[in-house]
Design a protein around this motif. Structure first.
Motif: not given
Length: 343
Positions: A50-55, A274-279
């Motif tokens: 999920t975080g990598l997709i945001a990246f 930040q995205t990865q940690r929230a997820a």
């Protein structure tokens, strides 16, 4: 299904290798754009993906005329160890690697592998967000051809077993427990009385199912996202490690970025973090509920002090062997004291 996935991974690795040998390279071009390949060993449901997709979305929104980001989950580009080697050579641009694996490339990473290094998740997060702590460690692999660019939350590592509840170190005696491919983790199991079995993550499910292992140690998502809870019915919160995953980048690629491009990539790394940690927070709660209610996993909350006492010599040995890490260790202790009430 597991066998088929592994076969696909090997096929993908072979195709990538053929591309490299034919001169395409890991950062080849597509329609005039430079391809940025990123590999990791988790599924597409995992917070890391999920975080990598945001990246990916951020980099392509800012630099899409030049770069095409491609993400390869589930060990499609090989095991973590293989992906690190591909990142070293530039065959791929980035990969996510466990801190435990990076210990074999730089002794500085030994520090983050220490059991009970952090007093609480809050102290762990504060330490990993402290540039004075992570900076010297993240830069220590440049001589190996890559650098760490951000960290990802991997929660707390705990023991889980097929049919033996772990309520004290004595319960581990003689059990074959999968650990990450790290000298520190092997020492940890020796001190706790278990039989350490270093193994790539992608092979753990089959080994548990075939009773080649009595258990493993990892976070809650391994139970659900990787199916380990279908086999292992006891999960013990001894909280022996809080080890980050690390996104590493090929050094030549990173140093070849212009100042403006590096700024955009650094912003992307922050968004990824930040995205990865929230997820991650959401995923852990969902995994616990599913493991307990659907897989029949029993969660155990032992007294962790006997585990801490058994492993305390590792702190003393590490500081004696790597005195240069003592100042960083002291900074972590300051965060531990600050967040002691949270433990």
């Amino acid at each position: 299904m597991k066998k088929r996935t592994r076969t696909l991974a090997l096929a993908m690795s072979a195709m990538l290798a053929l591309g490299i040998l034919s001169g395409c390279g890991g950062t080849g071009t597509a329609e005039g754009k430079q391809i940025i390949r990123i590999g990791h060993n988790q599924s597409t449901n995992h917070p890391t993906h999920t975080g990598l997709i945001a990246f990916e979305e951020y980099i392509e929104s800012r630099l899409g005329e030049k770069y095409d980001v491609e993400i390869f989950p589930s060990e499609l580009l090989g095991s973590q160890n293989e992906m690190v080697q591909l990142t070293q050579t530039g065959a791929i641009t980035f990969c996510v690697a466990s801190n435990s694996l990076l210990e074999t490339f730089s002794e500085n990473y030994t520090l983050f592998n220490l059991p009970y290094l952090f007093s609480s998740p809050e102290a762990y997060h504060a330490s990993m967000d402290d540039p004075d702590i992570v900076g010297p460690i993240f830069e220590s692999t440049k001589q190996a051809g890559f650098e760490a660019v951000t960290w990802l939350d991997a929660g707390t590592r705990n023991f889980y077993t097929v049919d033996t509840p772990i309520e004290s170190p004595a319960d581990l005696r003689g059990l074959k427990i999968r650990v990450q491919q790290s000298p520190t983790n092997v020492t940890m199991m020796d001190l706790l009385g278990g039989a350490a079995t270093p193994m790539g993550f992608g092979d753990v499910y089959t080994a548990l199912q075939a009773q080649m292992l009595d258990g493993a140690e990892n976070n809650e998502l391994a139970l659900t996202d990787n199916g380990h809870g279908d086999v292992c019915k006891y999960y013990s919160y001894d909280m022996h490690q809080m080890i980050p995953d690390i996104l590493i980048g090929n050094l030549d690629f990173m140093e070849g970025l212009s100042e403006q491009e590096r700024t955009v990539f650094d912003e992307g790394f922050t968004i990824l973090n930040q995205t990865q940690r929230a997820a991650w927070e959401v995923a852990v709660e969902e995994s616990k509920a599913y493991a307990e209610n659907e897989q029949g996993v029993n969660f155990i909350y032992p007294d962790i002090e006997p585990f801490q006492q058994a492993l305390q010599p590792m702190h003393e040995d590490m500081l004696a062997q790597y005195p240069d890490l003592a100042p960083i260790y002291e900074l972590i202790e300051q965060h531990n004291a600050e967040f002691a009430s949270a433990s």
